[in-house]
Enzyme design. Structure first.
Site, PDB file in Angstrom:
ATOM      1  N   CYS A 135       0.400  -1.365  -0.121  1.00 19.20           N
ATOM      2  CA  CYS A 135       0.047  -0.050   0.471  1.00 19.20           C
ATOM      3  C   CYS A 135       0.695   1.140  -0.250  1.00 19.20           C
ATOM      4  O   CYS A 135       0.459   2.367  -0.476  1.00 19.20           O
ATOM      5  CB  CYS A 135      -1.307   0.145   1.068  1.00 19.20           C
ATOM      6  SG  CYS A 135      -2.088  -0.933   1.307  1.00 19.20           S
ATOM      7  N   HIS A 156      -3.515   7.162   2.918  1.00 21.07           N
ATOM      8  CA  HIS A 156      -3.789   6.233   2.403  1.00 21.07           C
ATOM      9  C   HIS A 156      -5.185   5.455   3.299  1.00 21.07           C
ATOM     10  O   HIS A 156      -4.983   5.550   4.021  1.00 21.07           O
ATOM     11  CB  HIS A 156      -3.299   4.334   2.621  1.00 21.07           C
ATOM     12  CG  HIS A 156      -3.469   3.114   2.636  1.00 21.07           C
ATOM     13  ND1 HIS A 156      -3.902   3.312   0.770  1.00 21.07           N
ATOM     14  CD2 HIS A 156      -2.856   2.133   2.840  1.00 21.07           C
ATOM     15  CE1 HIS A 156      -3.693   1.849   1.635  1.00 21.07           C
ATOM     16  NE2 HIS A 156      -3.562   1.214   2.620  1.00 21.07           N
ATOM     17  N   ASN A 193     -10.543   0.427   0.383  1.00 15.20           N
ATOM     18  CA  ASN A 193      -9.386   0.034  -0.274  1.00 15.20           C
ATOM     19  C   ASN A 193      -8.916  -0.888  -1.079  1.00 15.20           C
ATOM     20  O   ASN A 193      -8.533  -1.315  -2.100  1.00 15.20           O
ATOM     21  CB  ASN A 193      -8.657  -0.870   1.404  1.00 15.20           C
ATOM     22  CG  ASN A 193      -7.106  -0.527   1.043  1.00 15.20           C
ATOM     23  OD1 ASN A 193      -5.854  -0.195   0.406  1.00 15.20           O
ATOM     24  ND2 ASN A 193      -6.458  -1.310   2.080  1.00 15.20           N
TER      25      ASN A 193
END
Ligand code: UT7
Length: 332
Positions: free
Chosen positions: A117, A257, A287
Site C-alpha cells: 500500500c 492511504h 482500500n
C-alpha cells in the site's frame, strides 16, 4: 545535479470500474453486516473490475489517457512511467510496459514498483528524483490495483475491505519552488508474517495444492496490521510536519492511504488537523491499495490551490510506510 528543480504534480486523473459491490451484497456472500463494516472500517461500498481477461492495466490505461488529455501532453513527450501495483497484469513484463504500449508512450521507459500500500508514495519519490536531477521532464506515476484478483470472497476478514481502482499523476520540473519538498520512506520486513500472499512467487509457485489451500489470496492478521498502521502512519505524518516546521494551520490537506477510517482518524489527530482537512473516499472505494492516494488527489483536485501544503502518508504490507510533504503547484 540541478538543485533548483522541484518535482511538481501538474495533473491528476483516476479511474474506477463500474461495478459497485455494496455492504448489503456482501451480507449475502459472507457472514457480515453493513453495520460491522461501517463501524470497523468506514467502508460502504467498493468498485470491482468484472469481466474476463481484464487486469490492472485495464484501469490504469484510461487513467493515463485522461491524464495526458488533461495535461495537454502528447504520448511521445513522456520520458518515464512508473506503475505502483501489487496486482500486476503478469509476473512479467511490467504493467508499466503494457500501459506504455497501449497509450503510445513510444519514447518512455517504464517499470513497476511493488511496496504494497506504500507503493504509490515510494514511486512518487523515485519519480521525483529523475525530475530533480534534471534528467527527465515528464514522468507519469500510476497507482493501480485489481485487488479483487487476490481476494478470497469466502474470507470475511479481508473481502469487505478491498476494492479496485487506478489513479495517475504527471510530474514535471518546477522552478518556482512548488512540488515535492520532503519525504520519509520506511520499511520493516519483519512485518511480513502479518500480511502477505503465501503462494504464487518463487518460494511457492502455483500448484494444485496451493490453489486448493487458497494460498493465492491476501493473508492478513488484521489486528496486528492495524496496530502497526496506526502507530507508524500517525508518527511519520507528524514527523514530516515537525522537521519542516509545519503547524496544523500550515497544512491545507492530508491525503492519507485509505485502509481503515480509524487509521486515518488516528493520523489526523496526531497531526492536530480538523476533519475538513483530510481527504477521505474510503466509504465509496474501500482500500484500492496503490490507487487510494491518487484517487484522493483526483477527487480533491478542484479544491486544491497553488501553494497549498499537502501531506501524503501511507502504511502497507512489508511493512512499508512513509510520508511526503509537497506544495501543490497549480489551480485547476
Ligand atoms: O492497507 C494496508 C494494510 N492493511 C490495513 O491497514 C488493515 C488494518 N486492519 C484493519 O483495518 C482491521 O484490523 C480490520 C478491518 C481488518 C478488522 O477489524 P478489527 O476491528 O481489527 O477486527 P478483528 O480482526 O480483531 O476481529 C474482531 C471480530 C472477530 O470476531 P471474534 O473473534 O471477536 O468473535 C472477527 O471474526 O470481528 C470479526 N470479524 C467480522 N465480523 C463481521 C472480522 N471480520 C468481520 C466482518 N464482519 N467482515
Amino acid at each position: 545535479m540541478s538543485q533548483h528543480y522541484k518535482a511538481a504534480i501538474t495533473g491528476v486523473a483516476g479511474y474506477v470500474p463500474d461495478y459497485v459491490l455494496t455492504n448489503k451484497e456482501l451480507e449475502t456472500i459472507v457472514d457480515t453486516t453493513d453495520e460491522w463494516i461501517i463501524t470497523r472500517t468506514g467502508i460502504k461500498e467498493r468498485h470491482l473490475l468484472k469481466g474476463e481477461e481484464k487486469g490492472t492495466s485495464t484501469m490504469a490505461i484510461p487513467a493515463v489517457k485522461d491524464l495526458l488529455k488533461k495535461t495537454n501532453t502528447a504520448p511521445e513527450e513522456v520520458d518515464l512511467i512508473i506503475c505502483a501495483t501489487v496486482t500486476p497484469d503478469h509476473q512479467f513484463p511490467a504493467t508499466a510496459n503494457i500501459i506504455s504500449d497501449e497509450v503510445g508512450l513510444v519514447n518512455a521507459f517504464g517499470f513497476d514498483i511493488a511496496a504494497a500500500c506504500s507503493g504509490f508514495i515510494y514511486s512518487l519519490v523515485t519519480a521525483s528524483k529523475y525530475i530533480e536531477s534534471g534528467l527527465y521532464k515528464k514522468v507519469i506515476v500510476v497507482g493501480a490495483d485489481k485487488m479483487s484478483s487476490i481476494i478470497d470472497y469466502t474470507d470475511r476478514k479481508t473481502c469487505v475491505i478491498f476494492g479496485d481502482g487506478a489513479g495517475a499523476v504527471m510530474l514535471e520540473p518546477n522552478e518556482e519552488g512548488f512540488g515535492i519538498q520532503d519525504s520519509i520512506l520506511k520499511s520493516d520486513g519483519s512485518g511480513k508474517k502479518h500480511l502477505h500472499q503465501k503462494a504464487g512467487g518463487s518460494v511457492k509457485p502455483a500448484s494444485h495444492e496451493t490453489v486448493d489451500a487458497r494460498e493465492h489470496y491476501v493473508y492478513q492478521e488484521g489486528a496486528q496490521v492495524f496496530k502497526a498502521a496506526v502507530t507508524s502512519m500517525a508518527s511519520v505524518s507528524r514527523e514530516i510536519m515537525t522537521r519542516n516546521q509545519l503547524t496544523a494551520d500550515d497544512v491545507a490537506y492530508l491525503a492519507p492511504h485509505q485502509a481503515n477510517l480509524r487509521i486515518i482518524e488516528a493520523t489526523r489527530r496526531k497531526m492536530g488537523l480538523p476533519e475538513e482537512k483530510v481527504m477521505i473516499n474510503i466509504d465509496r472505494y474501500g482500500n484500492t491499495t496503490n490507487g487510494t492516494i491518487p484517487l484522493c488527489l483526483w477527487e480533491w483536485e478542484d479544491k486544491l490551490k497553488k501553494g497549498d501544503n499537502i501531506v501524503i502518508s501511507a502504511f502497507g504490507g512489508g511493512f512499508t510506510w512513509g510520508a511526503i510533504y509537497l506544495k501543490w503547484a497549480y489551480n485547476k
